[in-house]
Design a protein around this motif. Sequence first.
Motif, short mmCIF file in Angstrom:
data_model
loop_
_atom_site.label_atom_id
_atom_site.label_comp_id
_atom_site.label_asym_id
_atom_site.label_seq_id
_atom_site.Cartn_x
_atom_site.Cartn_y
_atom_site.Cartn_z
N UNK A 32 0.84 -1.20 0.00
CA UNK A 32 0.00 0.00 0.00
C UNK A 32 0.87 1.25 0.00
N UNK A 33 1.93 1.24 0.77
CA UNK A 33 2.83 2.40 0.84
C UNK A 33 3.46 2.68 -0.53
N UNK A 34 3.93 1.64 -1.19
CA UNK A 34 4.53 1.82 -2.51
C UNK A 34 3.50 2.30 -3.53
N UNK A 35 2.28 1.79 -3.44
CA UNK A 35 1.22 2.22 -4.36
C UNK A 35 0.93 3.71 -4.19
N UNK A 58 0.40 -4.52 4.65
CA UNK A 58 1.24 -5.41 5.45
C UNK A 58 0.92 -5.13 6.91
N UNK A 59 0.20 -6.04 7.53
CA UNK A 59 -0.25 -5.85 8.90
C UNK A 59 0.90 -5.64 9.87
N UNK A 60 2.05 -6.21 9.57
CA UNK A 60 3.21 -6.05 10.45
C UNK A 60 3.64 -4.61 10.59
N UNK A 61 3.34 -3.78 9.59
CA UNK A 61 3.70 -2.36 9.66
C UNK A 61 2.84 -1.62 10.68
N UNK A 62 1.68 -2.19 11.04
CA UNK A 62 0.76 -1.53 11.95
C UNK A 62 0.85 -2.07 13.36
#
Length: 72
Positions: A32-35, A58-62
């Motif tokens: 999502x960040x790259x998009x 990526x749930x790990x980012x949250x």
Amino acid sequence: MEQAGKSMRGEMDRISSLPDCLIHLTLSFLTAQEAVQTCVLSKRWKNLWTTSPFLNFDLRKFLCDDKPDDSE
């Protein structure tokens, strides 16, 4: 003034001339960040990520590694 679909050197911008459905497919392979970061590529791409039917979060980012200590 720069023509739509051409770069500063006069070359054709073939990626921006693709239909939205193909660009959305390409965005679906990104995080999502790259998009969201693709919005700087051109004026046409500025808000294109907002209409993408698929965003890869990526749930790990949250998740937060710091858990409060409830033992007190």
